[in-house]
Design a protein around this motif. Sequence first.
Motif, PDB file in Angstrom:
ATOM      1  N   LEU A   1      66.243  83.465  33.652  1.00  0.00           N
ATOM      2  CA  LEU A   1      67.851  83.913  32.751  1.00  0.00           C
ATOM      3  C   LEU A   1      68.915  82.880  32.867  1.00  0.00           C
ATOM      4  CD1 LEU A   1      69.817  86.209  32.356  1.00  0.00           C
ATOM      5  CD2 LEU A   1      69.975  87.004  34.767  1.00  0.00           C
ATOM      6  N   GLU A   2      69.280  82.324  31.865  1.00  0.00           N
ATOM      7  CA  GLU A   2      70.318  81.575  32.041  1.00  0.00           C
ATOM      8  C   GLU A   2      71.752  81.763  31.917  1.00  0.00           C
ATOM      9  OE1 GLU A   2      71.054  77.294  29.504  1.00  0.00           O
ATOM     10  OE2 GLU A   2      71.432  78.968  27.889  1.00  0.00           O
ATOM     11  N   LEU A   3      72.727  81.629  33.072  1.00  0.00           N
ATOM     12  CA  LEU A   3      73.934  82.347  32.856  1.00  0.00           C
ATOM     13  C   LEU A   3      74.889  81.339  31.729  1.00  0.00           C
ATOM     14  CD1 LEU A   3      72.795  84.556  34.997  1.00  0.00           C
ATOM     15  CD2 LEU A   3      75.314  83.999  36.081  1.00  0.00           C
ATOM     16  N   GLY A   4      74.804  81.288  30.426  1.00  0.00           N
ATOM     17  CA  GLY A   4      75.954  80.266  30.389  1.00  0.00           C
ATOM     18  C   GLY A   4      75.008  79.158  29.318  1.00  0.00           C
ATOM     19  N   PHE A   5      74.993  80.272  27.958  1.00  0.00           N
ATOM     20  CA  PHE A   5      73.992  79.379  27.148  1.00  0.00           C
ATOM     21  C   PHE A   5      74.470  78.197  26.478  1.00  0.00           C
ATOM     22  CE2 PHE A   5      73.160  79.281  22.373  1.00  0.00           C
ATOM     23  CZ  PHE A   5      71.726  79.023  22.390  1.00  0.00           C
ATOM     24  N   GLY A   6      76.401  78.767  26.050  1.00  0.00           N
ATOM     25  CA  GLY A   6      76.453  77.075  25.662  1.00  0.00           C
ATOM     26  C   GLY A   6      76.241  75.714  24.139  1.00  0.00           C
ATOM     27  N   THR A   7      76.153  75.177  24.914  1.00  0.00           N
ATOM     28  CA  THR A   7      75.614  74.284  23.497  1.00  0.00           C
ATOM     29  C   THR A   7      73.802  74.919  23.099  1.00  0.00           C
ATOM     30  OG1 THR A   7      74.623  72.819  24.608  1.00  0.00           O
ATOM     31  CG2 THR A   7      76.835  72.255  23.836  1.00  0.00           C
ATOM     32  N   GLY A   8      72.787  75.691  24.040  1.00  0.00           N
ATOM     33  CA  GLY A   8      71.670  75.931  23.397  1.00  0.00           C
ATOM     34  C   GLY A   8      70.952  74.837  23.937  1.00  0.00           C
ATOM     35  N   LEU A   9      71.542  73.421  24.778  1.00  0.00           N
ATOM     36  CA  LEU A   9      70.613  72.793  25.265  1.00  0.00           C
ATOM     37  C   LEU A   9      69.620  73.075  26.791  1.00  0.00           C
ATOM     38  CD1 LEU A   9      69.628  69.883  25.245  1.00  0.00           C
ATOM     39  CD2 LEU A   9      71.478  69.538  26.669  1.00  0.00           C
ATOM     40  N   ASN A  10      69.962  73.652  27.246  1.00  0.00           N
ATOM     41  CA  ASN A  10      68.710  74.059  28.026  1.00  0.00           C
ATOM     42  C   ASN A  10      68.159  75.322  27.584  1.00  0.00           C
ATOM     43  OD1 ASN A  10      69.877  73.285  30.303  1.00  0.00           O
ATOM     44  ND2 ASN A  10      71.827  74.781  30.631  1.00  0.00           N
ATOM     45  N   ALA A  11      68.430  75.546  26.148  1.00  0.00           N
ATOM     46  CA  ALA A  11      67.017  77.195  25.513  1.00  0.00           C
ATOM     47  C   ALA A  11      66.305  76.104  25.462  1.00  0.00           C
ATOM     48  CB  ALA A  11      67.889  77.574  24.983  1.00  0.00           C
ATOM     49  N   LEU A  12      66.369  74.979  24.319  1.00  0.00           N
ATOM     50  CA  LEU A  12      65.922  74.254  23.535  1.00  0.00           C
ATOM     51  C   LEU A  12      64.574  73.425  24.131  1.00  0.00           C
ATOM     52  CD1 LEU A  12      65.659  72.438  20.602  1.00  0.00           C
ATOM     53  CD2 LEU A  12      67.137  70.666  21.209  1.00  0.00           C
ATOM     54  N   LEU A  13      65.064  72.698  25.419  1.00  0.00           N
ATOM     55  CA  LEU A  13      64.705  71.342  26.740  1.00  0.00           C
ATOM     56  C   LEU A  13      63.642  73.009  26.648  1.00  0.00           C
ATOM     57  CD1 LEU A  13      67.207  70.079  28.371  1.00  0.00           C
ATOM     58  CD2 LEU A  13      65.463  68.720  26.780  1.00  0.00           C
ATOM     59  N   THR A  14      63.720  73.811  27.135  1.00  0.00           N
ATOM     60  CA  THR A  14      62.316  74.958  28.057  1.00  0.00           C
ATOM     61  C   THR A  14      62.207  75.216  27.086  1.00  0.00           C
ATOM     62  OG1 THR A  14      64.569  76.004  29.647  1.00  0.00           O
ATOM     63  CG2 THR A  14      62.247  76.846  29.031  1.00  0.00           C
ATOM     64  N   LEU A  15      62.464  75.415  25.389  1.00  0.00           N
ATOM     65  CA  LEU A  15      61.369  75.884  24.312  1.00  0.00           C
ATOM     66  C   LEU A  15      60.717  74.600  24.082  1.00  0.00           C
ATOM     67  CD1 LEU A  15      62.645  77.217  20.722  1.00  0.00           C
ATOM     68  CD2 LEU A  15      60.866  75.064  20.921  1.00  0.00           C
ATOM     69  N   ALA A  16      61.036  73.625  24.637  1.00  0.00           N
ATOM     70  CA  ALA A  16      59.972  72.659  24.574  1.00  0.00           C
ATOM     71  C   ALA A  16      59.053  72.174  25.529  1.00  0.00           C
ATOM     72  CB  ALA A  16      60.615  71.228  23.697  1.00  0.00           C
ATOM     73  N   ALA A  17      59.507  72.150  27.168  1.00  0.00           N
ATOM     74  CA  ALA A  17      58.395  72.380  27.515  1.00  0.00           C
ATOM     75  C   ALA A  17      57.672  73.211  27.817  1.00  0.00           C
ATOM     76  CB  ALA A  17      59.090  72.927  28.567  1.00  0.00           C
ATOM     77  N   ALA A  18      58.168  75.020  26.899  1.00  0.00           N
ATOM     78  CA  ALA A  18      56.988  75.851  26.326  1.00  0.00           C
ATOM     79  C   ALA A  18      55.433  75.483  25.128  1.00  0.00           C
ATOM     80  CB  ALA A  18      57.865  76.882  26.316  1.00  0.00           C
TER      81      ALA A  18
END
Length: 225
Positions: free
Chosen positions: A59-76
């Motif tokens: 769970l992420e509080l603050g999607f914002g730029t999407g950077l955290n989600a992108l890095l997590t996708l790449a790590a997955a």
Amino acid sequence: MKKEIIVTTDGSHSIAIPEMGVTYHSLHGAIQESEHVFIEAGLQYIIKDGKRPTEISILELGFGTGLNALLTLAAAEKNRQNIYYETIEPNPLEQELFNALNYCSQLQPPGLQPLFNRLHECAWDTDIALTPWFHFKKSRTGFAGFSTERVFNLIYFDAFAPDIQPELWTVTVFKKLYDNMLPGAVLTTYCSKSIVRRAMAEAGFVVEKIPGPPHKREMVRAVKR
């Protein structure tokens, strides 16, 4: 409020809101900060655990730029790790802004740009399989209006700082998160202020100060025991 793209020290973009005097990421490096605070101190900390789950729910509080989600996708993709990623954002970026962000060219693995676009363009409040390893859901809401039936292995707490969003750094908020986490689950955040650590501890977390990203001495990792 007007948002504008800025270049941080590592060459990656962030978003600034001049009227509020805030930026979405560290001026010393947006990608550096996100990788250190959320990927290395959070996701990799869980993945390296010998008892890591088959699926990691984030769970992420603050999607914002999407950077955290992108890095997590790449790590997955890199780790072949099933990840369910849920994020909330009451004020999403306009298309002209997210289209101009340079994260994919900075990170360079092929095929990231279409996935980054889908993170921003996909429907709200819908579970989406972006890749075989990465399932994604975003909600256009603030934390007060957020509810979920999920329990999480990992929380990315990426709200604006306590002096900007004090209502999010409270015992009440951390207790709500604690109750939606599995035993042994982890919360990471860039903020290590004493008032934040006390609120986390009062909510039930075991709180640890660990080295922060470049130009920041400390950050926090909190664990539900």
